[in-house]
Design a protein around this motif. Structure first.
Motif, PDB file in Angstrom:
ATOM      1  N   ARG A 121     -10.671  44.687  66.929  1.00  0.00           N
ATOM      2  CA  ARG A 121     -10.685  44.659  65.453  1.00  0.00           C
ATOM      3  C   ARG A 121      -9.891  43.474  64.931  1.00  0.00           C
ATOM      4  O   ARG A 121     -10.292  42.811  63.973  1.00  0.00           O
ATOM      5  CB  ARG A 121     -10.127  45.958  64.884  1.00  0.00           C
ATOM      6  N   ALA A 122      -8.754  43.200  65.553  1.00  0.00           N
ATOM      7  CA  ALA A 122      -7.940  42.050  65.133  1.00  0.00           C
ATOM      8  C   ALA A 122      -8.696  40.745  65.365  1.00  0.00           C
ATOM      9  O   ALA A 122      -8.698  39.856  64.517  1.00  0.00           O
ATOM     10  CB  ALA A 122      -6.609  42.051  65.883  1.00  0.00           C
ATOM     11  N   LEU A 123      -9.369  40.642  66.488  1.00  0.00           N
ATOM     12  CA  LEU A 123     -10.147  39.452  66.813  1.00  0.00           C
ATOM     13  C   LEU A 123     -11.311  39.285  65.837  1.00  0.00           C
ATOM     14  O   LEU A 123     -11.629  38.166  65.415  1.00  0.00           O
ATOM     15  CB  LEU A 123     -10.658  39.536  68.251  1.00  0.00           C
ATOM     16  N   ALA A 124     -11.923  40.382  65.437  1.00  0.00           N
ATOM     17  CA  ALA A 124     -13.061  40.336  64.515  1.00  0.00           C
ATOM     18  C   ALA A 124     -12.677  39.818  63.130  1.00  0.00           C
ATOM     19  O   ALA A 124     -13.551  39.395  62.366  1.00  0.00           O
ATOM     20  CB  ALA A 124     -13.685  41.728  64.405  1.00  0.00           C
ATOM     21  N   ARG A 125     -11.396  39.835  62.814  1.00  0.00           N
ATOM     22  CA  ARG A 125     -10.936  39.320  61.518  1.00  0.00           C
ATOM     23  C   ARG A 125     -11.019  37.796  61.455  1.00  0.00           C
ATOM     24  O   ARG A 125     -10.840  37.205  60.393  1.00  0.00           O
ATOM     25  CB  ARG A 125      -9.515  39.785  61.242  1.00  0.00           C
ATOM     26  N   GLY A 126     -11.278  37.176  62.597  1.00  0.00           N
ATOM     27  CA  GLY A 126     -11.468  35.736  62.631  1.00  0.00           C
ATOM     28  C   GLY A 126     -10.235  34.890  62.450  1.00  0.00           C
ATOM     29  O   GLY A 126     -10.284  33.869  61.761  1.00  0.00           O
ATOM     30  N   PRO A 127      -9.123  35.253  63.093  1.00  0.00           N
ATOM     31  CA  PRO A 127      -7.923  34.414  62.943  1.00  0.00           C
ATOM     32  C   PRO A 127      -8.030  33.130  63.757  1.00  0.00           C
ATOM     33  O   PRO A 127      -8.848  33.030  64.670  1.00  0.00           O
ATOM     34  CB  PRO A 127      -6.818  35.310  63.511  1.00  0.00           C
ATOM     35  N   ALA A 128      -7.203  32.176  63.435  1.00  0.00           N
ATOM     36  CA  ALA A 128      -7.080  30.995  64.285  1.00  0.00           C
ATOM     37  C   ALA A 128      -6.301  31.358  65.545  1.00  0.00           C
ATOM     38  O   ALA A 128      -6.568  30.849  66.624  1.00  0.00           O
ATOM     39  CB  ALA A 128      -6.377  29.866  63.534  1.00  0.00           C
ATOM     40  N   VAL A 129      -5.313  32.278  65.383  1.00  0.00           N
ATOM     41  CA  VAL A 129      -4.468  32.721  66.493  1.00  0.00           C
ATOM     42  C   VAL A 129      -4.370  34.241  66.458  1.00  0.00           C
ATOM     43  O   VAL A 129      -4.083  34.821  65.412  1.00  0.00           O
ATOM     44  CB  VAL A 129      -3.042  32.125  66.401  1.00  0.00           C
ATOM     45  N   LEU A 130      -4.602  34.861  67.598  1.00  0.00           N
ATOM     46  CA  LEU A 130      -4.368  36.296  67.764  1.00  0.00           C
ATOM     47  C   LEU A 130      -3.127  36.434  68.634  1.00  0.00           C
ATOM     48  O   LEU A 130      -3.122  36.044  69.797  1.00  0.00           O
ATOM     49  CB  LEU A 130      -5.558  36.980  68.427  1.00  0.00           C
ATOM     50  N   GLU A 131      -2.057  36.938  68.039  1.00  0.00           N
ATOM     51  CA  GLU A 131      -0.780  37.104  68.728  1.00  0.00           C
ATOM     52  C   GLU A 131      -0.550  38.580  69.023  1.00  0.00           C
ATOM     53  O   GLU A 131      -0.699  39.419  68.133  1.00  0.00           O
ATOM     54  CB  GLU A 131       0.362  36.577  67.853  1.00  0.00           C
ATOM     55  N   VAL A 132      -0.185  38.887  70.254  1.00  0.00           N
ATOM     56  CA  VAL A 132       0.083  40.261  70.664  1.00  0.00           C
ATOM     57  C   VAL A 132       1.551  40.362  71.061  1.00  0.00           C
ATOM     58  O   VAL A 132       1.995  39.708  72.001  1.00  0.00           O
ATOM     59  CB  VAL A 132      -0.824  40.692  71.838  1.00  0.00           C
ATOM     60  N   ASP A 133       2.293  41.188  70.321  1.00  0.00           N
ATOM     61  CA  ASP A 133       3.719  41.399  70.558  1.00  0.00           C
ATOM     62  C   ASP A 133       3.874  42.649  71.433  1.00  0.00           C
ATOM     63  O   ASP A 133       3.462  43.735  71.045  1.00  0.00           O
ATOM     64  CB  ASP A 133       4.431  41.588  69.223  1.00  0.00           C
ATOM     65  N   LEU A 134       4.460  42.475  72.613  1.00  0.00           N
ATOM     66  CA  LEU A 134       4.628  43.578  73.565  1.00  0.00           C
ATOM     67  C   LEU A 134       6.089  44.029  73.678  1.00  0.00           C
ATOM     68  O   LEU A 134       6.444  44.729  74.627  1.00  0.00           O
ATOM     69  CB  LEU A 134       4.120  43.151  74.949  1.00  0.00           C
ATOM     70  N   SER A 135       6.915  43.668  72.712  1.00  0.00           N
ATOM     71  CA  SER A 135       8.345  43.966  72.815  1.00  0.00           C
ATOM     72  C   SER A 135       8.647  45.465  72.857  1.00  0.00           C
ATOM     73  O   SER A 135       9.677  45.865  73.384  1.00  0.00           O
ATOM     74  CB  SER A 135       9.121  43.310  71.673  1.00  0.00           C
ATOM     75  N   LYS A 136       7.778  46.300  72.334  1.00  0.00           N
ATOM     76  CA  LYS A 136       8.016  47.748  72.312  1.00  0.00           C
ATOM     77  C   LYS A 136       7.187  48.504  73.355  1.00  0.00           C
ATOM     78  O   LYS A 136       7.148  49.724  73.360  1.00  0.00           O
ATOM     79  CB  LYS A 136       7.703  48.307  70.927  1.00  0.00           C
TER      80      LYS A 136
END
Length: 115
Positions: free
Chosen positions: A34-49
């Motif tokens: 779903r995040a990718l489908a929004r069409g961003p220039a960058v998809l960042e995934v935060d795994l800190s939690k």
């Protein structure tokens, strides 16, 4: 004729948390897709939690990173425990990322560790 692809945002940040075991694979895939489908220039995934990452769930990152590459979207992983990042390295995810995996939780992909 298909509509042209229009980027909706420069960066979309997805924060994942908890145990990403094999039972959460579909949920993680849907969230990232779903995040990718929004069409961003960058998809960042935060795994800190994230406290646990099963290889099956890690494979989701490989699929989404490949989809992002085909769509012209930069895919980056930020933060994450050494154990989580080691799992992603073992799966070979770095080959599909647009920035190297951070060395530990305190480094973002655009920072270089000091010697």
């Amino acid at each position: 004729m298909p509509l042209p692809f229009v980027r909706s945002r420069l960066r979309v940040l997805v924060r994942l948390r908890g145990e990403l075991d094999r039972h959460r694979t579909d949920r993680v895939h849907r969230k990232l897709s779903r995040a990718l489908a929004r069409g961003p220039a960058v998809l960042e995934v935060d795994l800190s939690k994230v406290t646990f990452l099963a290889p099956e769930c890690g494979a989701v990152f490989l699929r989404v990173a490949s989809d992002a590459h085909r769509s012209g979207v930069r895919f980056v992983i930020t933060r994450g425990s050494p154990r989580i990042l080691a799992t992603l390295r073992m799966l070979g995810l770095e080959r599909y990322l647009d920035a190297p995996l951070p060395f530990d939780q305190s480094h973002r992909p655009d920072e270089r560790p000091q010697p």
